[in-house]
Design a protein around this motif. Structure first.
Motif, PDB file in Angstrom:
ATOM      1  N   ARG A 192      -2.491  -1.118  20.322  1.00 53.35           N
ATOM      2  CA  ARG A 192      -2.460   0.061  19.462  1.00 53.35           C
ATOM      3  C   ARG A 192      -2.596  -0.406  18.012  1.00 53.35           C
ATOM      4  N   ILE A 193      -3.463   0.273  17.247  1.00 52.85           N
ATOM      5  CA  ILE A 193      -3.657  -0.025  15.829  1.00 52.85           C
ATOM      6  C   ILE A 193      -3.360   1.243  15.039  1.00 52.85           C
ATOM      7  N   VAL A 194      -2.467   1.125  14.052  1.00 52.42           N
ATOM      8  CA  VAL A 194      -2.147   2.244  13.180  1.00 52.42           C
ATOM      9  C   VAL A 194      -2.896   2.029  11.868  1.00 52.42           C
ATOM     10  N   VAL A 195      -3.745   2.982  11.517  1.00 51.11           N
ATOM     11  CA  VAL A 195      -4.530   2.927  10.282  1.00 51.11           C
ATOM     12  C   VAL A 195      -3.945   3.953   9.318  1.00 51.11           C
ATOM     13  N   LEU A 196      -3.605   3.501   8.112  1.00 48.80           N
ATOM     14  CA  LEU A 196      -3.052   4.398   7.102  1.00 48.80           C
ATOM     15  C   LEU A 196      -4.191   4.954   6.257  1.00 48.80           C
ATOM     16  N   ASP A 197      -4.185   6.266   6.054  1.00 47.03           N
ATOM     17  CA  ASP A 197      -5.268   6.924   5.328  1.00 47.03           C
ATOM     18  C   ASP A 197      -4.699   7.748   4.186  1.00 47.03           C
ATOM     19  N   GLY A 198      -5.092   7.391   2.980  1.00 48.44           N
ATOM     20  CA  GLY A 198      -4.641   8.106   1.795  1.00 48.44           C
ATOM     21  C   GLY A 198      -4.906   7.240   0.584  1.00 48.44           C
ATOM     22  N   GLY A 199      -4.432   7.678  -0.570  1.00 45.32           N
ATOM     23  CA  GLY A 199      -4.511   6.863  -1.772  1.00 45.32           C
ATOM     24  C   GLY A 199      -3.569   5.671  -1.636  1.00 45.32           C
ATOM     25  N   TRP A 200      -3.710   4.700  -2.528  1.00 49.10           N
ATOM     26  CA  TRP A 200      -2.906   3.480  -2.426  1.00 49.10           C
ATOM     27  C   TRP A 200      -1.408   3.796  -2.456  1.00 49.10           C
ATOM     28  N   ALA A 201      -0.952   4.610  -3.392  1.00 46.45           N
ATOM     29  CA  ALA A 201       0.476   4.935  -3.475  1.00 46.45           C
ATOM     30  C   ALA A 201       0.949   5.651  -2.205  1.00 46.45           C
ATOM     31  N   GLN A 202       0.118   6.542  -1.669  1.00 44.49           N
ATOM     32  CA  GLN A 202       0.473   7.251  -0.437  1.00 44.49           C
ATOM     33  C   GLN A 202       0.584   6.282   0.731  1.00 44.49           C
ATOM     34  N   CYS A 203      -0.364   5.346   0.838  1.00 40.17           N
ATOM     35  CA  CYS A 203      -0.346   4.379   1.935  1.00 40.17           C
ATOM     36  C   CYS A 203       0.866   3.458   1.831  1.00 40.17           C
ATOM     37  N   LYS A 204       1.223   3.068   0.618  1.00 43.27           N
ATOM     38  CA  LYS A 204       2.420   2.239   0.445  1.00 43.27           C
ATOM     39  C   LYS A 204       3.662   2.970   0.940  1.00 43.27           C
ATOM     40  N   LYS A 205       3.774   4.262   0.629  1.00 44.82           N
ATOM     41  CA  LYS A 205       4.927   5.040   1.087  1.00 44.82           C
ATOM     42  C   LYS A 205       4.933   5.177   2.608  1.00 44.82           C
ATOM     43  N   MET A 206       3.758   5.426   3.195  1.00 45.13           N
ATOM     44  CA  MET A 206       3.695   5.552   4.657  1.00 45.13           C
ATOM     45  C   MET A 206       4.048   4.226   5.315  1.00 45.13           C
ATOM     46  N   ASN A 207       3.573   3.115   4.746  1.00 42.48           N
ATOM     47  CA  ASN A 207       3.904   1.804   5.287  1.00 42.48           C
ATOM     48  C   ASN A 207       5.410   1.566   5.246  1.00 42.48           C
ATOM     49  N   GLU A 208       6.053   1.925   4.144  1.00 42.11           N
ATOM     50  CA  GLU A 208       7.504   1.753   4.021  1.00 42.11           C
ATOM     51  C   GLU A 208       8.257   2.621   5.021  1.00 42.11           C
ATOM     52  N   TRP A 209       7.700   3.768   5.372  1.00 44.20           N
ATOM     53  CA  TRP A 209       8.331   4.690   6.311  1.00 44.20           C
ATOM     54  C   TRP A 209       8.271   4.155   7.744  1.00 44.20           C
ATOM     55  N   LEU A 210       7.222   3.410   8.059  1.00 40.88           N
ATOM     56  CA  LEU A 210       7.064   2.875   9.417  1.00 40.88           C
ATOM     57  C   LEU A 210       8.067   1.755   9.677  1.00 40.88           C
ATOM     58  N   ASP A 211       8.437   1.597  10.932  1.00 40.69           N
ATOM     59  CA  ASP A 211       9.388   0.571  11.352  1.00 40.69           C
ATOM     60  C   ASP A 211       8.953  -0.808  10.853  1.00 40.69           C
ATOM     61  N   PRO A 212       9.802  -1.517  10.107  1.00 37.09           N
ATOM     62  CA  PRO A 212       9.428  -2.848   9.624  1.00 37.09           C
ATOM     63  C   PRO A 212       9.226  -3.860  10.751  1.00 37.09           C
ATOM     64  N   ALA A 213       9.705  -3.548  11.964  1.00 42.38           N
ATOM     65  CA  ALA A 213       9.496  -4.451  13.100  1.00 42.38           C
ATOM     66  C   ALA A 213       8.052  -4.445  13.585  1.00 42.38           C
ATOM     67  N   LEU A 214       7.285  -3.410  13.221  1.00 41.34           N
ATOM     68  CA  LEU A 214       5.868  -3.371  13.601  1.00 41.34           C
ATOM     69  C   LEU A 214       5.109  -4.396  12.764  1.00 41.34           C
ATOM     70  N   PRO A 215       4.379  -5.302  13.399  1.00 37.26           N
ATOM     71  CA  PRO A 215       3.627  -6.286  12.618  1.00 37.26           C
ATOM     72  C   PRO A 215       2.537  -5.624  11.788  1.00 37.26           C
ATOM     73  N   ARG A 216       2.292  -6.216  10.619  1.00 34.31           N
ATOM     74  CA  ARG A 216       1.223  -5.748   9.745  1.00 34.31           C
ATOM     75  C   ARG A 216       0.083  -6.751   9.784  1.00 34.31           C
ATOM     76  N   CYS A 217      -1.135  -6.259   9.641  1.00 34.90           N
ATOM     77  CA  CYS A 217      -2.298  -7.141   9.554  1.00 34.90           C
ATOM     78  C   CYS A 217      -3.260  -6.551   8.535  1.00 34.90           C
ATOM     79  N   PHE A 218      -4.209  -7.375   8.119  1.00 30.16           N
ATOM     80  CA  PHE A 218      -5.207  -6.909   7.164  1.00 30.16           C
ATOM     81  C   PHE A 218      -6.561  -7.470   7.547  1.00 30.16           C
ATOM     82  N   VAL A 219      -7.597  -6.840   7.035  1.00 30.93           N
ATOM     83  CA  VAL A 219      -8.972  -7.261   7.269  1.00 30.93           C
ATOM     84  C   VAL A 219      -9.554  -7.665   5.929  1.00 30.93           C
ATOM     85  N   ASN A 220     -10.136  -8.847   5.867  1.00 25.66           N
ATOM     86  CA  ASN A 220     -10.845  -9.265   4.659  1.00 25.66           C
ATOM     87  C   ASN A 220     -12.255  -8.733   4.726  1.00 25.66           C
ATOM     88  N   ALA A 221     -12.589  -7.878   3.796  1.00 26.58           N
ATOM     89  CA  ALA A 221     -13.933  -7.305   3.758  1.00 26.58           C
ATOM     90  C   ALA A 221     -14.269  -6.959   2.314  1.00 26.58           C
TER      91      ALA A 221
END
Length: 120
Positions: free
Chosen positions: A75-104
Motif C-alpha cells: 500500500r502506498i499513501v500519496v499526499l496531495d495538496g500544497g506543501w504546508a497542507q502535505c506537511k500537516k497531513m504527514n504529521e497526522w499520519l501514524d509515525p510508525a508508517l515508514p516514509r519514502c521519497f522519489v528523486n525526480a
C-alpha cells in the motif's frame, strides 16, 4: 500495490489536479479527504491493518529513497495538496508508517505545479 491518495480538504473543488485524479481513479487509486471525519476514521482503520506493508510517499526526515525499499509495499499513501497542507497531513499520519521519497526532476517527469519562489 494499492494506491491511496490523501488530499487536503482545501483542495476540494480545485481544478488543478483533475486530470491526475481521473487517471489515478482509472488505475484503481482510492481517495480520502483529510479533514472529513468519516474519511479520517476509515483511513486510520485501513492503515492500522497493515503498518508494515504501507509506505507514505513524503520526504520526511528519516524517509528512505523508494528505490532502496527492501520489499515492494502493498500500500502506498500519496499526499496531495500544497506543501504546508502535505506537511500537516504527514504529521497526522501514524509515525510508525515508514516514509519514502522519489528523486525526480521536472525534466524527467515534466508538468508539475510551480510554486512561487520555487526553483527547478
Amino acid at each position: 500495490p494499492q494506491v491511496i491518495v490523501l488530499f487536503h480538504h482545501e483542495e476540494l473543488g480545485q481544478h488543478s489536479a483533475t486530470n491526475t485524479a481521473v487517471w489515478l481513479t482509472l488505475v484503481g487509486a482510492e481517495f480520502y479527504c483529510a479533514g472529513l471525519r468519516e474519511h479520517d476514521q476509515r483511513l486510520q482503520r485501513l492503515l492500522r491493518e497493515d503498518v508494515d506493508g504501507t509506505v507514505v510517499l513524503f520526504p520526511a526526515p528519516g524517509a528512505a529513497p523508494a528505490a532502496d525499499l527492501a520489499l515492494a509495499p502493498r500500500r502506498i499513501v500519496v499526499l496531495d495538496g500544497g506543501w504546508a497542507q502535505c506537511k500537516k497531513m504527514n504529521e497526522w499520519l501514524d509515525p510508525a508508517l515508514p516514509r519514502c521519497f522519489v528523486n525526480a526532476t521536472r525534466a524527467e517527469f515534466g508538468g508539475t505545479r510551480r510554486y512561487r519562489g520555487a526553483e527547478g
